[in-house]
Design a protein around this motif. Structure first.
Motif, PDB file in Angstrom:
ATOM      1  N   CYS A 273      -6.595  -5.667   0.910  1.00 19.95           N
ATOM      2  CA  CYS A 273      -8.010  -6.032   0.995  1.00 19.95           C
ATOM      3  C   CYS A 273      -8.861  -6.221  -0.432  1.00 19.95           C
ATOM      4  O   CYS A 273      -9.723  -6.934  -0.494  1.00 19.95           O
ATOM      5  CB  CYS A 273      -8.760  -5.126   1.828  1.00 19.95           C
ATOM      6  SG  CYS A 273      -8.162  -5.212   3.541  1.00 19.95           S
TER       7      CYS A 273
ATOM      8  N   LEU B 248       0.729  -1.198  -0.045  1.00 21.58           N
ATOM      9  CA  LEU B 248       0.119   0.014   0.098  1.00 21.58           C
ATOM     10  C   LEU B 248       0.852   1.287   0.111  1.00 21.58           C
ATOM     11  O   LEU B 248       0.450   2.380  -0.482  1.00 21.58           O
ATOM     12  CB  LEU B 248      -0.871   0.000   1.277  1.00 21.58           C
ATOM     13  CG  LEU B 248      -1.851   1.258   1.529  1.00 21.58           C
ATOM     14  CD1 LEU B 248      -2.823   1.034   0.210  1.00 21.58           C
ATOM     15  CD2 LEU B 248      -2.800   1.069   2.771  1.00 21.58           C
TER      16      LEU B 248
ATOM     17  N   TRP C 266      -6.734  -6.410  -3.554  1.00 18.55           N
ATOM     18  CA  TRP C 266      -5.727  -6.628  -4.553  1.00 18.55           C
ATOM     19  C   TRP C 266      -6.246  -7.455  -5.838  1.00 18.55           C
ATOM     20  O   TRP C 266      -7.047  -8.425  -5.743  1.00 18.55           O
ATOM     21  CB  TRP C 266      -4.548  -7.420  -4.063  1.00 18.55           C
ATOM     22  CG  TRP C 266      -4.578  -8.580  -3.563  1.00 18.55           C
ATOM     23  CD1 TRP C 266      -5.164  -9.223  -2.411  1.00 18.55           C
ATOM     24  CD2 TRP C 266      -4.029  -9.739  -4.428  1.00 18.55           C
ATOM     25  NE1 TRP C 266      -5.071 -10.491  -2.397  1.00 18.55           N
ATOM     26  CE2 TRP C 266      -4.342 -10.936  -3.773  1.00 18.55           C
ATOM     27  CE3 TRP C 266      -3.568  -9.726  -5.410  1.00 18.55           C
ATOM     28  CZ2 TRP C 266      -4.137 -12.102  -4.146  1.00 18.55           C
ATOM     29  CZ3 TRP C 266      -3.364 -11.246  -5.986  1.00 18.55           C
ATOM     30  CH2 TRP C 266      -3.528 -12.233  -5.278  1.00 18.55           C
TER      31      TRP C 266
ATOM     32  N   ASP D 181     -12.266  -6.742   6.952  1.00 18.85           N
ATOM     33  CA  ASP D 181     -11.021  -6.435   6.150  1.00 18.85           C
ATOM     34  C   ASP D 181     -10.332  -7.958   6.026  1.00 18.85           C
ATOM     35  O   ASP D 181      -9.560  -8.195   4.956  1.00 18.85           O
ATOM     36  CB  ASP D 181      -9.900  -5.572   6.789  1.00 18.85           C
ATOM     37  CG  ASP D 181     -10.810  -4.135   6.829  1.00 18.85           C
ATOM     38  OD1 ASP D 181     -11.514  -3.818   6.051  1.00 18.85           O
ATOM     39  OD2 ASP D 181     -10.236  -3.443   7.842  1.00 18.85           O
TER      40      ASP D 181
ATOM     41  N   GLN E 259       1.216  -1.071  -6.371  1.00 17.67           N
ATOM     42  CA  GLN E 259       0.661  -0.326  -5.035  1.00 17.67           C
ATOM     43  C   GLN E 259      -0.832  -0.715  -5.082  1.00 17.67           C
ATOM     44  O   GLN E 259      -1.477  -0.199  -5.833  1.00 17.67           O
ATOM     45  CB  GLN E 259       1.007   1.211  -5.153  1.00 17.67           C
ATOM     46  CG  GLN E 259       0.519   2.059  -3.926  1.00 17.67           C
ATOM     47  CD  GLN E 259       0.545   3.353  -4.175  1.00 17.67           C
ATOM     48  OE1 GLN E 259       1.011   4.034  -5.030  1.00 17.67           O
ATOM     49  NE2 GLN E 259       0.285   4.145  -3.021  1.00 17.67           N
ATOM     50  N   GLN E 260      -1.116  -1.551  -4.221  1.00 15.71           N
ATOM     51  CA  GLN E 260      -2.524  -1.895  -4.050  1.00 15.71           C
ATOM     52  C   GLN E 260      -2.809  -2.267  -2.417  1.00 15.71           C
ATOM     53  O   GLN E 260      -1.868  -2.537  -1.790  1.00 15.71           O
ATOM     54  CB  GLN E 260      -2.828  -3.140  -4.716  1.00 15.71           C
ATOM     55  CG  GLN E 260      -2.909  -3.110  -6.370  1.00 15.71           C
ATOM     56  CD  GLN E 260      -3.434  -4.267  -6.925  1.00 15.71           C
ATOM     57  OE1 GLN E 260      -3.607  -5.313  -6.662  1.00 15.71           O
ATOM     58  NE2 GLN E 260      -4.060  -4.199  -8.229  1.00 15.71           N
ATOM     59  N   ASP E 261      -4.152  -2.238  -2.126  1.00 17.39           N
ATOM     60  CA  ASP E 261      -4.660  -2.500  -0.866  1.00 17.39           C
ATOM     61  C   ASP E 261      -4.545  -4.165  -0.875  1.00 17.39           C
ATOM     62  O   ASP E 261      -5.464  -4.631  -1.731  1.00 17.39           O
ATOM     63  CB  ASP E 261      -5.795  -1.797  -0.609  1.00 17.39           C
ATOM     64  CG  ASP E 261      -6.235  -1.921   0.884  1.00 17.39           C
ATOM     65  OD1 ASP E 261      -6.125  -3.311   1.472  1.00 17.39           O
ATOM     66  OD2 ASP E 261      -6.978  -1.053   1.432  1.00 17.39           O
TER      67      ASP E 261
END
Length: 256
Positions: free
Chosen positions: A101, A66, A103, A127, A97-99
């Motif tokens: 939760c 993230l 991705w 989450d 760049q990813q979350d």
């Protein structure tokens, strides 16, 4: 407070004693048991201390994090390693760049890993469920999902043993904790003093706050099964022994 910004650039100095080879060894042993992957996605890859050795061993790795600053450090580290530029050009590594939760990659991978207690940074049960669901969707059939978390009792111990102090030549910190026992949620506050790169006689101070939450081990196992995983196992502290209440780290191995 946004975390892993300035902290990203001193992270490797502060974490140089972390057992990265043990995490890699655990992953390799799991893969030997359940199938050696070609493609691997790493959730919460940070500065690439696990990602880069896997790339240099021939795996096709996607590092997901993230924090743009952590990924920036990871890219620079890869370029500094022997052959790093060549591997990058050949596509054996990519940084995204990813979350964790939410991705998503264009293709499914053979294995997903997430070490160094990244899942403890997910503060709500939903989450965790979302991350499990996204991981199940991102894996090929028969793929492995490997991750570790702090046992809830570890946070109790942190709260009892604080404060923690590090005093090194180039960087120092004072680390305090505050535990919400009802949620098993701990807030880490760090005052970091880092040597200025342009003027080594000056130390710059900055603050970081990190919040983590512990989850009941059986609840985690149940949620993995609900997400669709099978043969879910939980081990203790880098060892292939069943985890109990005395474990500091819980290692989950789940198969799609």
């Amino acid at each position: 407070m946004m975390s892993y910004r300035k902290f990203a650039y001193v992270y490797d100095q502060l974490m140089e004693d972390m057992p990265y080879p043990d995490w890699i060894r655990f992953a390799r042993t799991a893969w030997e048991k359940h199938g050696m992957p070609k493609s691997v996605a790493e959730l919460g890859c940070g500065t690439g201390s696990i990602t880069i050795p896997l790339v240099n061993s021939g795996f096709e790795v996607t590092g997901i994090d993230l924090s743009a600053d952590m990924l920036s450090v990871a890219r620079r580290k890869l370029e500094d390693t022997a052959g790093g530029s060549r591997l990058y050009r050949e596509g054996s590594i990519r940084w995204i760049q990813q979350d964790m939760c939410s991705w998503e990659l264009p293709e499914q991978v053979d294995s997903v890993i997430s070490f160094c207690d990244c899942f403890n940074y997910l503060l709500e049960e939903d989450d965790i469920r979302s991350a499990f669901d996204r991981t199940y969707a991102g894996l090929k059939e028969g793929g492995t999902f490997l991750f570790d978390v702090h046992h809830p009792n570890t946070f109790v111990r942190y709260d009892e043993e604080q404060p923690f102090v590090l005093d090194e030549r180039g960087v120092s910190y004072i680390w305090t904790c505050a535990l919400d026992e009802a949620r098993c949620e701990i807030e880490h506050h760090l005052s970091i003093f880092a040597r200025d790169e342009k003027d080594p006689s000056i130390y710059r101070r900055f603050e970081e706050t990190h919040v983590q939450r512990g989850y009941d081990p059986e609840w985690m196992r149940t949620e993995l099964v609900k997400a669709g995983f099978r043969d879910v196992q939980c081990y203790a502290d880098f060892e292939w022994i069943e985890a109990g209440p005395d474990a500091s780290r819980l290692f989950y191995v789940a198969i799609k």
